[in-house]
Design a protein around this motif. Structure first.
Motif, PDB file in Angstrom:
ATOM      1  N   ALA A 168      -5.342   4.465   6.710  1.00 20.37           N
ATOM      2  CA  ALA A 168      -5.050   3.342   5.809  1.00 20.37           C
ATOM      3  C   ALA A 168      -3.558   3.039   5.876  1.00 20.37           C
ATOM      4  CB  ALA A 168      -5.488   3.683   4.391  1.00 20.37           C
ATOM      5  N   THR A 169      -3.160   2.308   6.887  1.00 21.47           N
ATOM      6  CA  THR A 169      -1.738   2.080   7.150  1.00 21.47           C
ATOM      7  C   THR A 169      -1.074   1.188   6.111  1.00 21.47           C
ATOM      8  OG1 THR A 169      -2.327   0.237   8.610  1.00 21.47           O
ATOM      9  CG2 THR A 169      -2.024   2.406   9.637  1.00 21.47           C
ATOM     10  N   GLY A 170      -1.854   0.442   5.351  1.00 20.61           N
ATOM     11  CA  GLY A 170      -1.268  -0.438   4.341  1.00 20.61           C
ATOM     12  C   GLY A 170      -0.949   0.244   3.029  1.00 20.61           C
ATOM     13  N   VAL A 171      -1.302   1.530   2.879  1.00 18.03           N
ATOM     14  CA  VAL A 171      -1.071   2.226   1.615  1.00 18.03           C
ATOM     15  C   VAL A 171       0.408   2.535   1.449  1.00 18.03           C
ATOM     16  CG1 VAL A 171      -1.514   4.337   0.309  1.00 18.03           C
ATOM     17  CG2 VAL A 171      -3.388   3.185   1.494  1.00 18.03           C
ATOM     18  N   GLN A 172       0.960   2.127   0.327  1.00 17.11           N
ATOM     19  CA  GLN A 172       2.339   2.413  -0.043  1.00 17.11           C
ATOM     20  C   GLN A 172       2.318   3.344  -1.252  1.00 17.11           C
ATOM     21  OE1 GLN A 172       3.587  -1.558  -0.874  1.00 17.11           O
ATOM     22  NE2 GLN A 172       3.837  -2.127   1.274  1.00 17.11           N
ATOM     23  N   VAL A 173       2.937   4.518  -1.136  1.00 13.95           N
ATOM     24  CA  VAL A 173       2.906   5.517  -2.207  1.00 13.95           C
ATOM     25  C   VAL A 173       4.256   5.551  -2.902  1.00 13.95           C
ATOM     26  CG1 VAL A 173       2.466   7.922  -2.807  1.00 13.95           C
ATOM     27  CG2 VAL A 173       1.257   6.884  -0.872  1.00 13.95           C
ATOM     28  N   GLY A 174       4.236   5.483  -4.230  1.00 12.44           N
ATOM     29  CA  GLY A 174       5.451   5.570  -5.024  1.00 12.44           C
ATOM     30  C   GLY A 174       5.342   6.672  -6.055  1.00 12.44           C
ATOM     31  N   SER A 188      -7.162  -5.360   3.400  1.00 14.26           N
ATOM     32  CA  SER A 188      -6.470  -5.557   4.675  1.00 14.26           C
ATOM     33  C   SER A 188      -4.958  -5.518   4.531  1.00 14.26           C
ATOM     34  CB  SER A 188      -6.896  -6.896   5.293  1.00 14.26           C
ATOM     35  OG  SER A 188      -6.649  -7.958   4.384  1.00 14.26           O
ATOM     36  N   GLY A 189      -4.420  -5.943   3.400  1.00 15.37           N
ATOM     37  CA  GLY A 189      -2.971  -5.981   3.202  1.00 15.37           C
ATOM     38  C   GLY A 189      -2.440  -4.717   2.562  1.00 15.37           C
ATOM     39  N   PRO A 190      -1.208  -4.757   2.043  1.00 16.25           N
ATOM     40  CA  PRO A 190      -0.605  -3.593   1.379  1.00 16.25           C
ATOM     41  C   PRO A 190      -1.395  -3.171   0.143  1.00 16.25           C
ATOM     42  CG  PRO A 190       1.057  -5.234   1.919  1.00 16.25           C
ATOM     43  CD  PRO A 190      -0.267  -5.887   2.160  1.00 16.25           C
ATOM     44  N   PHE A 191      -1.401  -1.866  -0.112  1.00 17.02           N
ATOM     45  CA  PHE A 191      -2.096  -1.300  -1.271  1.00 17.02           C
ATOM     46  C   PHE A 191      -1.148  -0.288  -1.905  1.00 17.02           C
ATOM     47  CE2 PHE A 191      -4.886   1.450  -3.642  1.00 17.02           C
ATOM     48  CZ  PHE A 191      -5.900   0.626  -4.111  1.00 17.02           C
ATOM     49  N   ALA A 192      -0.641  -0.598  -3.091  1.00 13.99           N
ATOM     50  CA  ALA A 192       0.375   0.234  -3.750  1.00 13.99           C
ATOM     51  C   ALA A 192      -0.269   1.255  -4.677  1.00 13.99           C
ATOM     52  CB  ALA A 192       1.343  -0.642  -4.525  1.00 13.99           C
ATOM     53  N   VAL A 193      -0.034   2.541  -4.383  1.00 15.65           N
ATOM     54  CA  VAL A 193      -0.472   3.628  -5.261  1.00 15.65           C
ATOM     55  C   VAL A 193       0.774   4.214  -5.914  1.00 15.65           C
ATOM     56  CG1 VAL A 193      -1.677   5.826  -5.455  1.00 15.65           C
ATOM     57  CG2 VAL A 193      -2.398   4.161  -3.734  1.00 15.65           C
ATOM     58  N   VAL A 194       0.825   4.194  -7.240  1.00 15.32           N
ATOM     59  CA  VAL A 194       1.962   4.725  -7.983  1.00 15.32           C
ATOM     60  C   VAL A 194       1.525   5.990  -8.712  1.00 15.32           C
ATOM     61  CG1 VAL A 194       3.619   4.320  -9.837  1.00 15.32           C
ATOM     62  CG2 VAL A 194       3.023   2.466  -8.271  1.00 15.32           C
ATOM     63  N   VAL A 195       2.271   7.076  -8.499  1.00 19.78           N
ATOM     64  CA  VAL A 195       2.050   8.313  -9.250  1.00 19.78           C
ATOM     65  C   VAL A 195       3.113   8.367 -10.334  1.00 19.78           C
ATOM     66  CG1 VAL A 195       1.926  10.827  -9.157  1.00 19.78           C
ATOM     67  CG2 VAL A 195       1.132   9.461  -7.210  1.00 19.78           C
ATOM     68  N   LEU A 196       2.678   8.432 -11.585  1.00 17.72           N
ATOM     69  CA  LEU A 196       3.596   8.438 -12.718  1.00 17.72           C
ATOM     70  C   LEU A 196       3.831   9.879 -13.166  1.00 17.72           C
ATOM     71  CD1 LEU A 196       5.174   6.524 -14.576  1.00 17.72           C
ATOM     72  CD2 LEU A 196       3.168   6.479 -16.082  1.00 17.72           C
ATOM     73  N   GLY A 197       5.079  10.341 -13.057  1.00 19.35           N
ATOM     74  CA  GLY A 197       5.429  11.709 -13.411  1.00 19.35           C
ATOM     75  C   GLY A 197       6.465  12.245 -12.439  1.00 19.35           C
ATOM     76  N   SER A 198       7.196  13.275 -12.843  1.00 16.10           N
ATOM     77  CA  SER A 198       8.229  13.833 -11.971  1.00 16.10           C
ATOM     78  C   SER A 198       8.158  15.350 -11.865  1.00 16.10           C
ATOM     79  CB  SER A 198       9.625  13.425 -12.470  1.00 16.10           C
ATOM     80  OG  SER A 198       9.813  13.808 -13.821  1.00 16.10           O
TER      81      SER A 198
END
Length: 256
Positions: free
Chosen positions: A177-183, A147-157
């Motif tokens: 999925a509005t809580g997804v935060q992508v980094g 239900s809360g924030p969900f952080a997805v981190v992609v490692l690489g450039s």
């Protein structure tokens, strides 16, 4: 006169082209065998589109074993583990030693994870692709159930990491999925550092527009459960981490 043996190791682009040419005109006097661990490998160029929900997985597979059948050559589903250039044999994980008169190598790379402890255990590497595809639905299930924030981190450039970050953002939007935060986190100053500067700048603008957080000059040294450690600076927490830091050569050719 006995048949000579042509061994095609791997189902890469060059061998796919050869399979097409061999249809209807198999070379006389040759026994041709293609060795690959995957009878239906997934085309890497379509992986971000599948991830974003634009393609079904079936659209992205290459029917390798069927192409071999059409070309009239043998298909062996196994993985090469050793190359013996004294006996002209390839040793594979099924225990077979396959002799050859001619050998063509067109295998894929291994993931470059040797310098990143914990990547296999606590993250989802993009290679091997079959492993990534098998593991990704669990990430979706978790963000859809949280239900809360969900952080997805992609490692690489590099290009793969950038594409995956955009695809993950697109998939989260498609799922609602509005809580997804992508980094996106990389060791370079900017994403796509080897491309023209104008391209990197445009990517930075698009990342900001898509609400994807870019963090540069961050060299990862270890992945722990739910956390990435860096050479300098604070650690970065995550709910899911995708590792797209590049590819490495397998060890068996060097040992030949």
């Amino acid at each position: 006169m006995p048949e000579r043996r042509l061994l095609l190791l791997g189902g890469g682009h060059a061998h796919l082209s050869l399979l097409r040419r061999l249809q209807g005109e198999a070379p006389k006097g040759w026994q041709v065998t293609l060795v690959s661990p995957h009878p239906r490998p997934i085309y890497s160029g379509m992986l971000p589109g599948w991830l974003a929900g634009r393609y079904a997985l079936e659209d992205c597979v290459i029917p390798l074993s069927r192409l071999c059948e059409r070309a009239g050559i043998r298909f062996a589903q196994t993985t090469a583990t050793e190359l013996d250039l004294v006996r002209n044999e390839v040793v594979s994980s099924d225990g077979e030693r396959r002799r050859f008169d001619l050998l063509s190598i067109d295998t894929g790379p291994d993931p470059a994870l040797a310098d990143l402890p914990g990547a296999r255990e606590h993250a989802l590497p993009v290679r091997p692709i079959d492993g990534f595809v098998a593991g990704w639905p669990e990430v979706q299930r978790r963000w859809n159930n949280q239900s809360g924030p969900f952080a997805v981190v992609v490692l690489g450039s590099g290009a793969a990491a950038v594409e995956l970050a955009f695809a993950i953002r697109s998939r989260a939007s498609r799922d609602g999925a509005t809580g997804v935060q992508v980094g996106l986190v990389g060791r370079d100053d900017e994403p796509l550092a080897t491309a023209a500067r104008s391209v990197s700048r445009r990517v930075l603008r698009l990342l900001e527009t898509r609400r994807i957080d870019w963090r540069g000059n961050r060299r990862a040294v270890e992945i722990l459960p739910g956390c990435i450690r860096f050479e300098q600076g604070a650690s970065l927490p995550f709910d899911a981490c995708v590792v797209a830091t590049g590819a490495a050569a397998p060890g068996w050719p060097r040992a030949a």
